[in-house]
Write an enzyme that holds these catalytic residues in place. Structure first.
Site, PDB file in Angstrom:
ATOM      1  N   CYS A 180      45.746  38.222  29.485  1.00 48.77           N
ATOM      2  CA  CYS A 180      44.830  38.906  30.399  1.00 48.77           C
ATOM      3  C   CYS A 180      43.423  38.858  29.795  1.00 48.77           C
ATOM      4  CB  CYS A 180      45.291  40.353  30.530  1.00 48.77           C
ATOM      5  SG  CYS A 180      44.152  41.413  31.432  1.00 48.77           S
ATOM      6  N   THR A 225      41.709  41.302  29.219  1.00 45.15           N
ATOM      7  CA  THR A 225      41.713  42.386  28.232  1.00 45.15           C
ATOM      8  C   THR A 225      42.161  41.862  26.861  1.00 45.15           C
ATOM      9  OG1 THR A 225      42.254  43.941  29.973  1.00 45.15           O
ATOM     10  CG2 THR A 225      42.718  44.667  27.724  1.00 45.15           C
ATOM     11  N   HIS A 254      39.324  40.188  25.241  1.00 43.97           N
ATOM     12  CA  HIS A 254      38.417  41.162  24.609  1.00 43.97           C
ATOM     13  C   HIS A 254      38.982  41.607  23.249  1.00 43.97           C
ATOM     14  CE1 HIS A 254      35.613  41.750  27.901  1.00 43.97           C
ATOM     15  NE2 HIS A 254      36.614  41.855  28.749  1.00 43.97           N
ATOM     16  N   ILE A 266      42.114  36.886  38.929  1.00 46.88           N
ATOM     17  CA  ILE A 266      42.375  37.932  39.933  1.00 46.88           C
ATOM     18  C   ILE A 266      41.652  37.609  41.240  1.00 46.88           C
ATOM     19  CG2 ILE A 266      42.543  40.416  40.333  1.00 46.88           C
ATOM     20  CD1 ILE A 266      42.430  40.863  37.354  1.00 46.88           C
ATOM     21  N   LEU A 312      36.631  45.570  41.882  1.00 49.15           N
ATOM     22  CA  LEU A 312      37.595  45.528  40.778  1.00 49.15           C
ATOM     23  C   LEU A 312      36.928  45.119  39.475  1.00 49.15           C
ATOM     24  CD1 LEU A 312      40.995  45.326  40.350  1.00 49.15           C
ATOM     25  CD2 LEU A 312      40.213  43.079  39.643  1.00 49.15           C
ATOM     26  N   GLY A 313      35.964  44.190  39.582  1.00 49.19           N
ATOM     27  CA  GLY A 313      35.283  43.687  38.384  1.00 49.19           C
ATOM     28  C   GLY A 313      34.641  44.837  37.610  1.00 49.19           C
ATOM     29  N   ILE A 314      34.742  44.773  36.285  1.00 46.58           N
ATOM     30  CA  ILE A 314      34.196  45.845  35.448  1.00 46.58           C
ATOM     31  C   ILE A 314      32.849  45.401  34.880  1.00 46.58           C
ATOM     32  CG2 ILE A 314      34.580  47.217  33.357  1.00 46.58           C
ATOM     33  CD1 ILE A 314      37.591  47.102  34.085  1.00 46.58           C
TER      34      ILE A 314
HETATM   35  P1  NAD Z   1      37.399  36.695  34.657  1.00 47.57           P
HETATM   36  O1  NAD Z   1      36.379  37.263  33.757  1.00 47.57           O
HETATM   37  O2  NAD Z   1      38.204  35.535  34.242  1.00 47.57           O
HETATM   38  O3  NAD Z   1      36.717  36.335  36.064  1.00 47.57           O
HETATM   39  C1  NAD Z   1      35.426  36.615  36.402  1.00 47.57           C
HETATM   40  C2  NAD Z   1      34.832  35.375  37.083  1.00 47.57           C
HETATM   41  O4  NAD Z   1      33.536  35.706  37.609  1.00 47.57           O
HETATM   42  C3  NAD Z   1      34.621  34.204  36.123  1.00 47.57           C
HETATM   43  O5  NAD Z   1      35.311  33.050  36.613  1.00 47.57           O
HETATM   44  C4  NAD Z   1      33.101  34.011  36.116  1.00 47.57           C
HETATM   45  O6  NAD Z   1      32.706  32.662  35.986  1.00 47.57           O
HETATM   46  C5  NAD Z   1      32.735  34.582  37.493  1.00 47.57           C
HETATM   47  N1  NAD Z   1      31.315  34.886  37.653  1.00 47.57           N
HETATM   48  C6  NAD Z   1      30.380  35.184  36.708  1.00 47.57           C
HETATM   49  N2  NAD Z   1      29.179  35.350  37.265  1.00 47.57           N
HETATM   50  C7  NAD Z   1      29.332  35.187  38.608  1.00 47.57           C
HETATM   51  C8  NAD Z   1      28.443  35.241  39.720  1.00 47.57           C
HETATM   52  N3  NAD Z   1      27.147  35.522  39.570  1.00 47.57           N
HETATM   53  N4  NAD Z   1      28.960  35.021  40.949  1.00 47.57           N
HETATM   54  C9  NAD Z   1      30.269  34.739  41.129  1.00 47.57           C
HETATM   55  N5  NAD Z   1      31.164  34.663  40.093  1.00 47.57           N
HETATM   56  C10 NAD Z   1      30.686  34.887  38.856  1.00 47.57           C
HETATM   57  O7  NAD Z   1      38.302  37.904  34.992  1.00 47.57           O
HETATM   58  P2  NAD Z   1      39.649  38.307  35.774  1.00 47.57           P
HETATM   59  O8  NAD Z   1      40.741  38.386  34.790  1.00 47.57           O
HETATM   60  O9  NAD Z   1      39.874  37.518  37.024  1.00 47.57           O
HETATM   61  O10 NAD Z   1      39.185  39.762  36.135  1.00 47.57           O
HETATM   62  C11 NAD Z   1      38.135  39.990  37.061  1.00 47.57           C
HETATM   63  C12 NAD Z   1      37.362  41.239  36.731  1.00 47.57           C
HETATM   64  O11 NAD Z   1      38.182  42.392  36.936  1.00 47.57           O
HETATM   65  C13 NAD Z   1      36.866  41.366  35.288  1.00 47.57           C
HETATM   66  O12 NAD Z   1      35.584  41.982  35.312  1.00 47.57           O
HETATM   67  C14 NAD Z   1      37.878  42.294  34.647  1.00 47.57           C
HETATM   68  O13 NAD Z   1      37.317  43.003  33.552  1.00 47.57           O
HETATM   69  C15 NAD Z   1      38.190  43.209  35.786  1.00 47.57           C
HETATM   70  N6  NAD Z   1      39.499  43.881  35.779  1.00 47.57           N
HETATM   71  C16 NAD Z   1      39.555  45.099  36.364  1.00 47.57           C
HETATM   72  C17 NAD Z   1      40.763  45.750  36.491  1.00 47.57           C
HETATM   73  C18 NAD Z   1      40.814  47.065  37.185  1.00 47.57           C
HETATM   74  O14 NAD Z   1      41.883  47.685  37.200  1.00 47.57           O
HETATM   75  N7  NAD Z   1      39.708  47.514  37.794  1.00 47.57           N
HETATM   76  C19 NAD Z   1      41.940  45.166  35.999  1.00 47.57           C
HETATM   77  C20 NAD Z   1      41.860  43.902  35.407  1.00 47.57           C
HETATM   78  C21 NAD Z   1      40.632  43.261  35.311  1.00 47.57           C
END
Ligand code: NAD
Ligand code: ZN
Length: 345
Positions: free
Chosen positions: A42, A44, A47, A179, A266-268
């Site tokens: 993941c 996480t 990180h 995701i 969802l994105g953090i």
């Molecule tokens: P990831 O970091 O692999 O995906 C993020 C994607 O966003 C990357 O492919 C990146 O290139 C893209 N990106 C960056 N800048 C961008 C822009 N300006 N426009 C469009 N896309 C852009 O992560 P993931 O594993 O798919 O997770 C997605 C997000 O969700 C992360 O921020 C993660 O921390 C978060 N998350 C949240 C939860 C929750 O429960 N809220 C759970 C898991 C993950």
């Protein structure tokens, strides 16, 4: 004492170690010991590997990490009478307190004190993991084992996507990480009209196409106005899924939503945002934060969607045996992948 293999964050530094550690004790009442077959990496875990500021203030060391997995029941504690040895299961990675207002009301995803498996207590990158019975989830017959290994992020995607009615709507997904890719497939599956997915990484844009996006575009190179024209969209996106944790992506989304649009976030974000709140107020936009999965309705829906044709297999791009865990993490850290699976057998 019996030993097992595990990926451990041993010291306050970058990386993980493959070690022999004590096997968990026999399960106590209402606990289940699970033998792990496959695990997935993941964001996480990345990180944690990188030992960034968040990891430094969150993890107790040493710690067995990891929380996305599939395995089989190896032993049941007293009172666990609905699982047999060998039952194929995964685990919910948020151990909820069972005492706060939301837990007592059955809204466990809103628990005020969840503890994270592989973050605050021993995780799943190991031969065995011990979990409370309520966190152990039976995988239905017919579900692919690799897909079962990523029920956790697939559940994040389903929770995000199913928050709003998508039938016939135009959906914008910002961020095609694993995701965001799965959200893309779910939005298609449940009947959205157009699903536009953005990223800035060419590999991920290709994957978004493979996952069923109507259009997958490079957010840094293409104007959303042009995208809308190309699709014959007159007014704006009805639904937004923010899956990148990137401020520019959210700003771009707010610039092309229809009035009355709905957004799941969802994105953090790693820092406070500089956005114009009038974009939200004057358009009457609903914003909804999404954390984890609804226990366990989200996984019920995930299973039903998989059984009725949802195909997310293409999000899994790499598989490695445990011995090659360093390569697996490098692959994930490079951004040139979807989900990466580690085989424990
Ligand atoms: P990831 O970091 O692999 O995906 C993020 C994607 O966003 C990357 O492919 C990146 O290139 C893209 N990106 C960056 N800048 C961008 C822009 N300006 N426009 C469009 N896309 C852009 O992560 P993931 O594993 O798919 O997770 C997605 C997000 O969700 C992360 O921020 C993660 O921390 C978060 N998350 C949240 C939860 C929750 O429960 N809220 C759970 C898991 C993950
Ligand atoms: Zn609680």
């Amino acid at each position: 004492m019996q030993k097992m293999r595990a990926l451990v964050k041993e010291r306050a530094e970058v990386g993980l170690q493959l070690q022999e550690v004590p096997r968990p004790a026999a399960p106590a009442a209402q606990e289940v010991l699970v033998k792990v077959h496959k695990a997935a990496i993941c964001g996480t875990d990345v990180h944690i590997w990188n030992w960034d500021a968040w990891a430094q203030k969150t993890l107790p060391l040493p710690l067995v990490v990891g929380h996305e997995f599939v395995g089989e029941v190896a032993a049941c504690g007293a009172g666990v009478d609905d699982l047999e040895i060998g039952t194929r299961v995964t685990g919910e990675g948020h151990i909820t307190c069972a005492r706060c207002r939301n837990c007592l009301a059955g809204k466990r995803h809103l628990c005020i004190k969840p503890r994270g498996v592989g973050v605050e207590r021993a995780g799943a990158f190991a031969d065995f993991i011990l979990l409370p019975r309520p966190n152990v989830y039976r995988i239905a017959a017919g579900i692919d084992t690799e897909v079962a290994a990523i029920y956790d992020p697939l559940g994040n995607a389903a929770h995000t996507a199913l928050e709003f009615d998508l039938v016939g709507e135009d959906v914008l997904v910002t961020g095609a990480g694993p995701i965001g890719l799965m959200v893309t497939a779910i939005a298609r599956h449940v009947g959205a009209r157009h699903v536009v997915t953005t990223d800035v990484n060419p590999q991920r844009i290709q994957l978004a196409k493979a996952m069923g996006a109507t259009l997958a575009v490079n957010a840094a190179q293409v104007e959303m106005k042009t995208v809308m024209q190309q699709l014959g969209m007159q007014e704006g996106f009805d639904i937004g899924f923010e899956m990148s944790g990137n401020e520019a992506a959210l700003r771009q989304m707010l610039g092309c939503l229809n009035h009355g649009a709905k957004v799941s976030l969802l994105g953090i974000f790693t820092q406070p945002l500089n956005i114009d709140w009038n974009d939200i107020i004057l358009k009457g936009i609903t914003m909804r934060g999404i954390y984890g999965r609804k226990m366990f309705d989200t996984w019920y829906k995930v299973t039903s969607m998989l059984q009725s044709g949802l195909d997310i297999a293409k999000v899994i791009t790499h598989r490695y045996p445990l011995q090659e865990f360093r390569t697996a993490f490098e692959q994930m850290r490079s951004g040139k992948s979807g989900k990466v699976i580690i085989d424990w057998r």
